[in-house]
Scaffold this motif. Structure first.
Motif, PDB file in Angstrom:
ATOM      1  N   UNK A   1       0.824  -1.203   0.000  1.00 47.95           N
ATOM      2  CA  UNK A   1       0.000   0.000   0.000  1.00 47.95           C
ATOM      3  C   UNK A   1       0.861   1.258   0.000  1.00 47.95           C
ATOM      4  N   UNK A   2       2.002   1.214   0.715  1.00 43.61           N
ATOM      5  CA  UNK A   2       2.913   2.348   0.693  1.00 43.61           C
ATOM      6  C   UNK A   2       3.486   2.589  -0.693  1.00 43.61           C
ATOM      7  N   UNK A   3       3.873   1.498  -1.370  1.00 43.13           N
ATOM      8  CA  UNK A   3       4.356   1.611  -2.753  1.00 43.13           C
ATOM      9  C   UNK A   3       3.285   2.227  -3.649  1.00 43.13           C
ATOM     10  N   UNK A   4       2.096   1.704  -3.529  1.00 44.70           N
ATOM     11  CA  UNK A   4       0.997   2.151  -4.388  1.00 44.70           C
ATOM     12  C   UNK A   4       0.666   3.625  -4.168  1.00 44.70           C
ATOM     13  N   UNK A   5       0.521   4.027  -2.911  1.00 54.13           N
ATOM     14  CA  UNK A   5       0.160   5.418  -2.629  1.00 54.13           C
ATOM     15  C   UNK A   5       1.285   6.372  -2.995  1.00 54.13           C
ATOM     16  N   UNK A   6       2.529   5.946  -2.790  1.00 50.41           N
ATOM     17  CA  UNK A   6       3.664   6.824  -3.093  1.00 50.41           C
ATOM     18  C   UNK A   6       3.815   7.045  -4.588  1.00 50.41           C
ATOM     19  N   UNK A   7       3.755   5.965  -5.372  1.00 48.32           N
ATOM     20  CA  UNK A   7       3.906   6.102  -6.822  1.00 48.32           C
ATOM     21  C   UNK A   7       2.738   6.884  -7.407  1.00 48.32           C
ATOM     22  N   UNK A   8       1.520   6.586  -6.946  1.00 47.38           N
ATOM     23  CA  UNK A   8       0.362   7.355  -7.409  1.00 47.38           C
ATOM     24  C   UNK A   8       0.506   8.819  -7.024  1.00 47.38           C
ATOM     25  N   UNK A   9       0.933   9.080  -5.786  1.00 47.58           N
ATOM     26  CA  UNK A   9       1.112  10.456  -5.330  1.00 47.58           C
ATOM     27  C   UNK A   9       2.212  11.182  -6.071  1.00 47.58           C
ATOM     28  N   UNK A  10       3.329  10.485  -6.323  1.00 48.07           N
ATOM     29  CA  UNK A  10       4.442  11.113  -7.037  1.00 48.07           C
ATOM     30  C   UNK A  10       4.050  11.463  -8.467  1.00 48.07           C
ATOM     31  N   UNK A  11       3.314  10.559  -9.117  1.00 49.56           N
ATOM     32  CA  UNK A  11       2.889  10.813 -10.495  1.00 49.56           C
ATOM     33  C   UNK A  11       1.940  12.005 -10.555  1.00 49.56           C
ATOM     34  N   UNK A  12       0.935  12.005  -9.696  1.00 52.19           N
ATOM     35  CA  UNK A  12      -0.018  13.119  -9.673  1.00 52.19           C
ATOM     36  C   UNK A  12       0.670  14.424  -9.272  1.00 52.19           C
ATOM     37  N   UNK A  13       1.581  14.332  -8.291  1.00 50.70           N
ATOM     38  CA  UNK A  13       2.314  15.522  -7.870  1.00 50.70           C
ATOM     39  C   UNK A  13       3.178  16.085  -8.980  1.00 50.70           C
ATOM     40  N   UNK A  14       3.810  15.189  -9.756  1.00 50.69           N
ATOM     41  CA  UNK A  14       4.634  15.629 -10.880  1.00 50.69           C
ATOM     42  C   UNK A  14       3.790  16.394 -11.891  1.00 50.69           C
TER      43      UNK A  14
END
Length: 424
Positions: A368-381
């Motif tokens: 879940x940490x991987x999923x939320x971080x990658x999703x967050x990083x992509x959206x943040x970018x």
């Protein structure tokens, strides 16, 4: 005084041979776990004031490219989380955390000797790979010991301490620059990591119950992953958390340009503005920790998310009214209000996602940490890279991602928002 241990709490059950006086009390437990997460925060935020110096040092033409120093760190941070959870479910939390910190320290040293911007980006990836251990294991350690609303309360306290770091991190980075070099920013990261190694090693016992140790095999990991993916509450709230993380990452990635070089030109006052916004999040997490046991995770997080979306729409309206250049005081007020409201959702979403997965807390936290971080990083970018010299990308990003998060939560709860329950 040691905090009471719930029946079945792994901190008590797995450390029966450890003298009680060597175990951390509740306040010290929270402080150690918060420091684990603080390593992540300082690795992002105290580098922000150094962006102009790094741009000049490596001759970077596009200022938006400097945001990669945040996002490549988050990519390494995200992908590494897949590993730490299953490994910690097999070998325990303590050895895996210390291994991850050694990787983080190596990344700091690589950054300090970087001869090129590409090298520096690679070093940031290594830092992210190491810092991911603290993110996964802090959540797993809390879930080892607490559950339900109690876990949400503890996570809020940890987040409050954790959020103090963004308030002071840019100021620390500025002080390091005043000493003469952007390299010293990484020295401050090394110091914090060193404190964590000493404190954690001396005071935190193993929290993983022996009965919950899982074999490190593709089949065991696959079973745990399958259970996580089949758990509607886990995947739903993790998705909503990832979208809200994207809001935070979009703001952090473009904050230096918004407050300093690209819009408001605050210069040395940039850390102050950044800290005021982060302070709103700290206050909210403290309030959440005090009231979540009485009101419940769902009631607080759903109300916070709904209000967040409304204020984000107001933020867009203000941006349009001022052609993307609202007065600084007005922009800070609305932004701080949104950061305040988002802090009622994020720690509770994290606790709700892990609530039904206690027996596989490490692996579940990892995925879940991987999923939320990658999703967050992509959206943040997407938000950060859209910076055009105005505040509109942040406002539109907040409104869009917040609205999507609300839809996801409604799907997760089958349209029944604000309902309570024994565990939520």
């Amino acid at each position: 005084m040691t905090a009471p241990i719930r029946p079945g709490s792994t901190l008590g059950a797995s450390t029966r041979e450890v003298p009680a006086w060597t175990r951390p009390g509740f306040a010290e437990f929270v402080a150690i776990v918060a420091l684990m997460m603080a390593v992540t925060a300082i690795s992002i935020d105290n580098l922000l004031p150094a962006f102009p110096v790094i741009q000049a040092r490596f001759g970077i033409a596009d200022p938006n490219s400097l945001q990669l120093l945040v996002y490549v760190y988050m990519i390494g941070f995200g992908f590494a989380q897949i590993v730490y959870g299953p490994v910690s479910d097999r070998f325990g939390r303590r050895p895996v955390l210390l291994l991850s910190l050694s990787v983080y320290v190596a990344g700091c040293f690589l950054a300090m000797v970087a001869p090129s911007f590409g090298w520096l980006l690679a070093a940031r990836v290594v830092q992210g790979l190491g810092a991911a251990g603290g993110r996964v294991l802090s959540t797993a350690i809390v879930r080892d010991r607490f559950a339900g609303r109690e876990m949400a309360s503890v996570m809020s306290l940890i987040m409050m301490v954790f959020l103090i770091v963004p308030m002071i991190a840019p100021a620390i980075g500025g002080m390091m620059l005043a000493l003469g070099s952007w390299h010293y920013v990484f020295v401050s990261m090394l110091v914090l990591a060193g404190i964590l190694v000493v404190w954690f090693t001396a005071r935190m016992p193993e929290t993983l119950h022996p009965d919950y140790r899982r074999p490190l095999s593709p089949r065991a990991v696959g079973q745990a992953l399958g259970l996580t993916l089949r758990t509607r509450v886990a995947i739903g709230y993790a998705t909503a958390l990832g979208l809200l993380t994207g809001c935070i990452m979009g703001y952090v990635g473009s904050a230096q340009q918004v407050f300093d070089t690209g819009l408001y030109h605050l210069g040395a006052l940039f850390p102050l503005a950044f800290g005021l916004v982060a302070g709103a999040m700290g206050v909210a997490t403290l309030v959440n920790a005090r009231v979540v046991r009485r009101l419940g995770m769902r009631a607080l997080s759903h109300a916070g998310l709904c209000a967040f979306v409304l204020v984000a729409l107001l933020q867009v309206g203000i941006g349009l009214a001022y052609q993307g250049h609202p007065p600084l005081a007005l922009f800070l007020t609305v932004l701080a209000a949104n950061q305040f409201l988002i802090s009622f959702a994020m720690p509770n979403f994290n606790a709700l996602a892990l609530q039904p997965l206690g027996e596989i807390a490490g692996t579940a936290s990892s995925f879940l940490g991987f999923y939320t971080t990658i999703l967050g990083a992509f959206c943040g970018f997407l938000i950060g890279h859209a910076f055009d010299g105005t505040t509109l990308p942040i406002g539109l990003g907040y409104a869009g991602l917040g609205g999507l998060a609300l839809l996801v939560v409604a799907w997760t709860e089958r349209g029944r928002l604000f309902r309570g329950g024994v565990s939520g």
